[in-house]
Write an enzyme that holds these catalytic residues in place. Sequence first.
Site, short mmCIF file in Angstrom:
data_model
loop_
_atom_site.label_atom_id
_atom_site.label_comp_id
_atom_site.label_asym_id
_atom_site.label_seq_id
_atom_site.Cartn_x
_atom_site.Cartn_y
_atom_site.Cartn_z
N SER A 1 10.45 -1.26 -1.04
CA SER A 1 11.18 -2.50 -1.31
C SER A 1 11.18 -3.48 -0.15
O SER A 1 11.66 -4.61 -0.30
CB SER A 1 12.63 -2.19 -1.70
OG SER A 1 12.70 -1.88 -3.06
N LYS B 1 9.93 -6.91 -0.73
CA LYS B 1 10.77 -8.04 -1.16
C LYS B 1 10.96 -9.09 -0.07
O LYS B 1 11.46 -10.18 -0.35
CB LYS B 1 12.13 -7.54 -1.65
CG LYS B 1 12.09 -6.73 -2.94
CD LYS B 1 13.50 -6.48 -3.47
CE LYS B 1 13.48 -5.68 -4.75
NZ LYS B 1 13.25 -4.24 -4.55
N SER C 1 18.95 -5.05 -3.33
CA SER C 1 17.53 -4.79 -3.60
C SER C 1 17.25 -4.62 -5.08
O SER C 1 16.43 -3.78 -5.49
CB SER C 1 17.07 -3.54 -2.84
OG SER C 1 15.67 -3.46 -2.81
#
Length: 376
Positions: free
Chosen positions: A58, A61, A118
């Site tokens: 993640s 991102k 997230s």
Amino acid sequence: MKRAISIILAMSILFAFPYSTYAKENKEIEVKSSILMNIDTGEVIKENNAYEHLSPASVTKLMSILLILEAIDSGKIKLTDEVAATQTAVSKGGSQIWLEVGEKMSVNDLFKAVVIASANDACTLLGEYVAGSDSAFVDMMNQRVKTLGLKNSHFENCTGLDDEITNHYSCAYDLAVIAKEIMKHKLILKYSTVWLDSLRGGKTELNNTNKLINKYNGMTGLKTGTTSNAGFCLCATATRDNISFVSVVLGAKTSDDRFDLTRELLDYGFANYKLETIKIGSSKIKDIKVKGGEIKSIKPTYSQTQKVLLPKNSEKISYKYSFKKEVKAPIKKGDSLGKIEVFSSNKKISTVELKSDKNIKSVSFLYIFKKMINNI
């Protein structure tokens, strides 16, 4: 005998705890890759395998966050815009805020869910809103990689979910550069420094995945990531005493390891480095003669906001000024007129270029004729 045994046991307990703590604090933390970079100058302070292609989970991102911030700051989208959830966004797995198809949520709340929790569904929906579709947003991500001059990143989605992709990767260095770019947008601090928040009138709780937010002095963000392929990852930013650092840890074996190494890296930066502003003596910048130009002299210009990263024990900054005595027309804006070399501890640490801030044409017959007419 019993008394002797009791004393031995007591001494064992007494010395066991200090030994354990010492061992934990000095253990060697194994990770696939890591880096420490100064945000103000972009200088790399420490790095370990920082260019290897790895799954960033993640931490992917970061690029999504950068593009969303740029869309907000440019006015392309607004924080108050309401966005209806799509089937594509709702179908994302992993971390999410459980959007339902057709449910409307503001850009502000969706972005809050991305940065703090997230949320994959919120990230996908914002990507669609910015670019028109999920795939178009991923194309934007890869294009932005190129404009940043990064050569070791390629994205197949905006979330970092890596169970069904084959060519999705980044590296510690590239992610640090992306984080550095993010921190130019002060709006990020409204979200990245929040520990707890909520959505839907308090019905959906958001808990920051970066547990250093309320534990590490100066922490300003930024993004965690975890998958079975990537291991435990973290990109962290922090600021103290007007100096900022970003650390990236990829492929840690445990969650604690990524946080422990991040503390170690950031502590090293703050303990050993300082940021100095280059201070040019404007009175020392002299006019330069222009031979054969419509303007007879020009004063060089320079960037007044340059900063240098120095070891804390370094000596005071000194300067060496070098100018051209004369330049010949024509002169173009941006042409070099000299330089200022910056030194510390007998070592050159930076060079400030002196440049022309205007175009100067060569004297022509027409120019001379017009001058004569004006004088008459």
